[in-house]
Design a protein around this motif. Structure first.
Motif, PDB file in Angstrom:
ATOM      1  N   UNK A   1       0.817  -1.207   0.000  1.00 15.27           N
ATOM      2  CA  UNK A   1       0.000   0.000   0.000  1.00 15.27           C
ATOM      3  C   UNK A   1       0.856   1.264   0.000  1.00 15.27           C
ATOM      4  N   UNK A   2       2.029   1.185   0.620  1.00 15.67           N
ATOM      5  CA  UNK A   2       2.916   2.350   0.635  1.00 15.67           C
ATOM      6  C   UNK A   2       3.297   2.748  -0.786  1.00 15.67           C
ATOM      7  N   UNK A   3       3.582   1.755  -1.625  1.00 15.33           N
ATOM      8  CA  UNK A   3       3.921   2.047  -3.020  1.00 15.33           C
ATOM      9  C   UNK A   3       2.722   2.609  -3.771  1.00 15.33           C
ATOM     10  N   UNK A   4       1.569   2.055  -3.531  1.00 10.69           N
ATOM     11  CA  UNK A   4       0.367   2.536  -4.214  1.00 10.69           C
ATOM     12  C   UNK A   4       0.070   3.992  -3.860  1.00 10.69           C
ATOM     13  N   UNK A   5       0.416   4.387  -2.653  1.00  4.61           N
ATOM     14  CA  UNK A   5       0.102   5.747  -2.203  1.00  4.61           C
ATOM     15  C   UNK A   5       1.214   6.750  -2.510  1.00  4.61           C
ATOM     16  N   UNK A   6       2.470   6.307  -2.481  1.00  2.00           N
ATOM     17  CA  UNK A   6       3.571   7.272  -2.524  1.00  2.00           C
ATOM     18  C   UNK A   6       4.543   7.085  -3.689  1.00  2.00           C
ATOM     19  N   UNK A   7       4.388   6.028  -4.476  1.00  2.00           N
ATOM     20  CA  UNK A   7       5.257   5.874  -5.644  1.00  2.00           C
ATOM     21  C   UNK A   7       4.641   6.671  -6.790  1.00  2.00           C
TER      22      UNK A   7
ATOM     23  N   UNK B   1       5.016   6.003 -20.050  1.00  2.11           N
ATOM     24  CA  UNK B   1       5.098   5.901 -18.596  1.00  2.11           C
ATOM     25  C   UNK B   1       5.529   7.252 -18.033  1.00  2.11           C
ATOM     26  N   UNK B   2       4.819   7.690 -17.008  1.00  2.00           N
ATOM     27  CA  UNK B   2       5.098   8.986 -16.389  1.00  2.00           C
ATOM     28  C   UNK B   2       5.618   8.775 -14.976  1.00  2.00           C
ATOM     29  N   UNK B   3       6.739   9.438 -14.667  1.00  2.00           N
ATOM     30  CA  UNK B   3       7.340   9.354 -13.341  1.00  2.00           C
ATOM     31  C   UNK B   3       7.558  10.770 -12.811  1.00  2.00           C
ATOM     32  N   UNK B   4       6.871  11.111 -11.734  1.00  2.00           N
ATOM     33  CA  UNK B   4       7.023  12.427 -11.111  1.00  2.00           C
ATOM     34  C   UNK B   4       8.096  12.317 -10.024  1.00  2.00           C
ATOM     35  N   UNK B   5       9.333  12.185 -10.470  1.00  2.00           N
ATOM     36  CA  UNK B   5      10.438  11.908  -9.563  1.00  2.00           C
ATOM     37  C   UNK B   5      10.639  13.021  -8.543  1.00  2.00           C
ATOM     38  N   UNK B   6      10.402  14.265  -8.944  1.00  2.00           N
ATOM     39  CA  UNK B   6      10.587  15.380  -8.022  1.00  2.00           C
ATOM     40  C   UNK B   6       9.631  15.342  -6.857  1.00  2.00           C
ATOM     41  N   UNK B   7       8.487  14.645  -6.991  1.00  2.00           N
ATOM     42  CA  UNK B   7       7.502  14.559  -5.913  1.00  2.00           C
ATOM     43  C   UNK B   7       7.656  13.280  -5.097  1.00  2.00           C
ATOM     44  N   UNK B   8       8.641  12.461  -5.443  1.00  2.00           N
ATOM     45  CA  UNK B   8       8.782  11.171  -4.771  1.00  2.00           C
ATOM     46  C   UNK B   8       9.705  11.292  -3.563  1.00  2.00           C
TER      47      UNK B   8
ATOM     48  N   UNK C   1      12.041   9.453  -1.972  1.00  2.00           N
ATOM     49  CA  UNK C   1      12.868   8.258  -2.135  1.00  2.00           C
ATOM     50  C   UNK C   1      13.379   7.736  -0.792  1.00  2.00           C
ATOM     51  N   UNK C   2      13.754   8.658   0.090  1.00  2.00           N
ATOM     52  CA  UNK C   2      14.242   8.228   1.395  1.00  2.00           C
ATOM     53  C   UNK C   2      13.149   7.509   2.169  1.00  2.00           C
ATOM     54  N   UNK C   3      11.958   8.074   2.145  1.00  2.00           N
ATOM     55  CA  UNK C   3      10.850   7.459   2.867  1.00  2.00           C
ATOM     56  C   UNK C   3      10.511   6.080   2.320  1.00  2.00           C
ATOM     57  N   UNK C   4      10.526   5.926   0.980  1.00  2.00           N
ATOM     58  CA  UNK C   4      10.199   4.627   0.385  1.00  2.00           C
ATOM     59  C   UNK C   4      11.256   3.583   0.724  1.00  2.00           C
ATOM     60  N   UNK C   5      12.519   3.978   0.675  1.00  2.00           N
ATOM     61  CA  UNK C   5      13.579   3.029   1.008  1.00  2.00           C
ATOM     62  C   UNK C   5      13.491   2.635   2.477  1.00  2.00           C
ATOM     63  N   UNK C   6      13.222   3.621   3.349  1.00  2.00           N
ATOM     64  CA  UNK C   6      13.141   3.324   4.784  1.00  2.00           C
ATOM     65  C   UNK C   6      11.906   2.490   5.120  1.00  2.00           C
ATOM     66  N   UNK C   7      10.855   2.643   4.343  1.00  2.00           N
ATOM     67  CA  UNK C   7       9.616   1.911   4.626  1.00  2.00           C
ATOM     68  C   UNK C   7       9.573   0.538   3.961  1.00  2.00           C
TER      69      UNK C   7
ATOM     70  N   UNK D   1       2.204  11.703  -4.717  1.00  2.00           N
ATOM     71  CA  UNK D   1       3.312  11.416  -3.802  1.00  2.00           C
ATOM     72  C   UNK D   1       3.184  12.140  -2.487  1.00  2.00           C
ATOM     73  N   UNK D   2       4.289  12.702  -2.026  1.00  2.00           N
ATOM     74  CA  UNK D   2       4.325  13.328  -0.712  1.00  2.00           C
ATOM     75  C   UNK D   2       5.270  12.557   0.198  1.00  2.00           C
ATOM     76  N   UNK D   3       5.450  13.072   1.400  1.00  2.00           N
ATOM     77  CA  UNK D   3       6.361  12.446   2.348  1.00  2.00           C
ATOM     78  C   UNK D   3       5.741  11.197   2.961  1.00  2.00           C
TER      79      UNK D   3
END
Length: 688
Positions: free
Chosen positions: A294-300, A315-322, A324-330, A471-473
């Motif tokens: 669910x974390x990926x569905x909400x924040x990736x 494929x669209x990637x909004x990298x500036x809004x991701x 990355x630290x939070x996803x790796x830590x979670x 995305x978001x934190x």
């Protein structure tokens, strides 16, 4: 060095007899093919009933070569000997030809065959193969080969023009000189890949299921040169002859060939490495088995969004809004990697669908990366490390899948990130990058050149609603401890039908299989990830003692590098307490081995993987605990295998019962890099 050239099957929608009549009209000369100057009959024989006709001709050809080369060679024309065998009863024509001119310097051999289409008796198939061996040619060996390739391509094009004009079959360039270096062949293709989709308005000309049809290649794979067609067909045939597992689709093979500029040896090496990787990590089943947390569905902040102007999935990637630290830590690196792999697998599936929808080959996708919001927090070292590893895995296993990368709203910090990432990206891939700073993407040469205006996402100034998450934190409450992340990484990479085991010098790994029905079939599939091993199969009427899990004794050894289980008691005697039922099989590092054994007796069967340098008699004299512990400290005395076994009833067995000796997959050219890179970079399941 002998060069071999093979072409796809060409299908003519004309009866065999009409094709033969058109073919004979080229003799003794043919105005439509200026290169074919003349021909003389050397010998001729017809059977009494007229069903068989054999004829040998001496053919004169004017090769389109530089005048300087002709002067050096001292000839204006070259001669070929052509032997034709026509069987009217079986409706086949076999053509064999070889060069007479310069036969001591250049050896050209060509085989052609006309036959009735197996599914339509009113159509005719044409198959062709040739080889070129230039021993010496006045120092112009490379030039001769290039001339041959050029003339081969020209002859094929001319043949198609003749068909269009006369509505008659192509007259092949007799003897292979038209193509000293480049003829063609028949190839074997996967039945799944040669079947034609029912959605096509006009079905393609069909060929036998195990052949690659020229029209099929053009429709589904694109316009390839004769040399590229030959490379595809030859690599496909090599896989069918040597690889016992699932044969990849033609599109997949072609991507690896393109990634290595159609160098077959280089493409074969990286393709074999990738096939081993896909099997070890069950990537073929990823779309069915992977459920994004669910974390990926909400924040990736990535997702698929229609297609570009060329029909490529977008494929669209909004990298500036991701975050990355939070996803790796979670989630950890492995979850992120697996998610990216599922995106790539989905991209391949969408390419296949778009190929059918647009009626032309779609082999890659377009990626749009929005960098608005990118700042120094995205340069968090563990996040960059995870990104680099993802790039490396994708580069190695999904070559030539990226058609174009549009990078929008690149901020000032982008050059820093680009400096870190670009060395890990293939040079051919970097050429596909288009980078726009600020709002430059909105003007001429921007997005509207590649994406239809009506599907430009709303957050980029368009009118199309985009479902890509904003995305978001990631909340810190979702963060996991390092121990939890490590355990999750281990769980992900060990969720596979394959098991890993370590094999030590003096301590083989053994697997027990109990057989009730004497006619059962034991099947196995294993990869030698490190070192060389010897594979054995033993039978015993009595069961070995179960391995002890609490000690490092003769019955059970567990090490950080993988499991090691020993079942054969040191007091057992070979030939008395247990017997060998298959000849030992030596397997080299990097090999993938598949095989089966039909059991003759009920009882207990033991599959054994043993260190290669171990003496044959060592199975009856297992080492003491101290000796085993000593070997654990010597990395050179350690091997690793990934294996899967299954027991099937003879009635349910659907494979060829090949002997153990013939069960190699042919991937012996795989180097240690096949596994060493994944071990050092990802701590994958092989090393766990």
């Amino acid at each position: 060095m002998v060069q071999k050239y093979q072409s796809p099957v060409r299908v003519y929608k004309h009866p065999f007899e009409l094709v033969m009549a058109a073919y004979e009209r080229r003799f003794p000369t043919c105005p439509l093919i200026p290169m074919f100057v003349d021909s003389d009959v050397v010998s001729e024989h017809k059977s009494e009933d007229g069903s068989t006709h054999r004829i040998e001709r001496r053919c004169k050809l004017d090769v389109d070569a530089p005048r300087l080369l002709k002067r050096i060679a001292g000839v204006d024309f070259v001669y070929f000997i052509q032997k034709n065998t026509l069987n009217r009863r079986e409706r086949t024509l076999h053509i064999e030809s070889h060069n007479e001119t310069f036969s001591n310097r250049v050896i050209i051999h060509e085989l052609c065959c006309y036959s009735v289409h197996p599914d339509n008796e009113d159509w005719t198939c044409f198959e062709q193969s040739a080889s070129l061996d230039i021993k010496s040619f006045f120092g112009f060996e490379s030039t001769v080969e290039k001339i041959a390739m050029k003339q081969y391509a020209s002859s094929i094009k001319k043949g198609k023009e003749i068909i269009d004009i006369t509505a008659r079959p192509e007259l092949p360039v007799t003897p292979a000189i038209a193509i000293p270096a480049a003829n063609a062949k028949d190839t074997h293709s996967n039945k799944d890949t040669t079947s034609l989709p029912g959605s096509l308005s006009e079905p393609l000309t069909g060929t036998p299921d195990d052949k690659l049809d020229a029209d099929y290649i053009k429709r589904y794979l694109g316009d390839l040169t004769p040399l590229q067609e030959s490379c595809l067909i030859r690599l496909r045939q090599w896989l069918q002859e040597t690889h016992k597992g699932k044969i990849p689709k033609d599109e997949h093979i072609l991507r690896f060939l393109r990634a290595r500029d159609f160098n077959i040896d280089k493409a074969r090496e990286i393709l074999c490495q990738s096939l081993t990787w896909r099997k070890q990590h069950q990537v073929d089943y990823l779309l069915e088995t992977w459920n994004s947390p669910q974390v990926l569905q909400d924040y990736y902040t990535g997702g698929w969004h229609h297609h570009d102007k060329d029909g490529r999935p977008l494929y669209i990637l909004r990298l500036g809004h991701m975050d990355t630290k939070g996803l790796v830590r979670a989630l950890g690196e492995e979850s992120l990697l697996r998610h990216v792999l599922s995106i790539n697998e989905e991209g391949l599936r969408r390419c296949e669908e778009n190929t059918k929808v647009f009626g032309r080959p779609i082999s890659c996708w377009t990626c749009l990366v929005d960098l608005e919001g990118l700042n120094m927090r995205h340069l968090w070292r563990p996040g960059v490390k995870a990104l680099l590893r993802i790039i490396e895995v994708v580069e190695a296993n999904y070559p030539e899948t990226l058609g174009r990368l549009l990078i929008l709203r690149a901020p000032r910090v982008f050059p820093v990130l680009w400096t870190l990432v670009s060395p890990f990206i293939d040079e051919n891939t970097r050429k596909k990058f288009l980078i726009y700073a600020g709002n430059d993407y909105q003007g001429p040469g921007g997005l509207v050149d590649y994406i239809d205006k009506e599907i430009i996402p709303d957050f980029l100034g368009g009118e199309c609603m985009c479902e890509v998450p904003e995305g978001g934190l990631v909340p810190k409450s979702l963060y996991r401890t390092p121990e939890e992340l490590e355990n999750e990484d281990i769980r992900l990479w060990t969720e596979t039908i394959y098991q890993s085991a370590s094999v030590f010098k003096g301590a083989p790994h053994e697997l027990l299989i109990e057989i009730i029905d004497a006619s059962s079939v034991i099947t196995w599939d294993f990869d030698v990830c490190k070192g060389d091993i010897v594979f054995n199969i033993f039978h015993s009427k009595r069961a070995p003692q179960p391995p002890k899990k609490d000690t490092l004794g003769a019955h059970g050894i567990t090490s950080p590098g993988g499991n090691n289980v020993q079942l054969i008691d040191k007091s057992w005697l070979l030939g008395q307490d247990y017997s060998m039922v298959e000849s030992p099989l030596t397997c080299k590092e990097g090999e993938s081995v598949q095989g089966s054994h039909v059991t003759r007796w009920p009882g207990f069967y033991i599959l054994q993987w043993k260190f290669h340098s171990m003496p044959a008699c060592a199975t009856t004299n297992l080492p003491r605990v101290d000796d085993v512990l000593a070997t654990l400290q010597v990395s050179s005395h350690k091997c690793k295998v990934m294996y899967y076994t299954e027991v099937l009833g003879s009635a349910d067995f659907r494979g060829s019962m090949t002997s153990l000796e013939s069960s190699h997959s042919g991937f012996s050219q795989l180097s240690a890099a096949t596994t060493s890179s994944s071990q050092s970079q990802s701590s994958s399941m092989i090393s766990r």
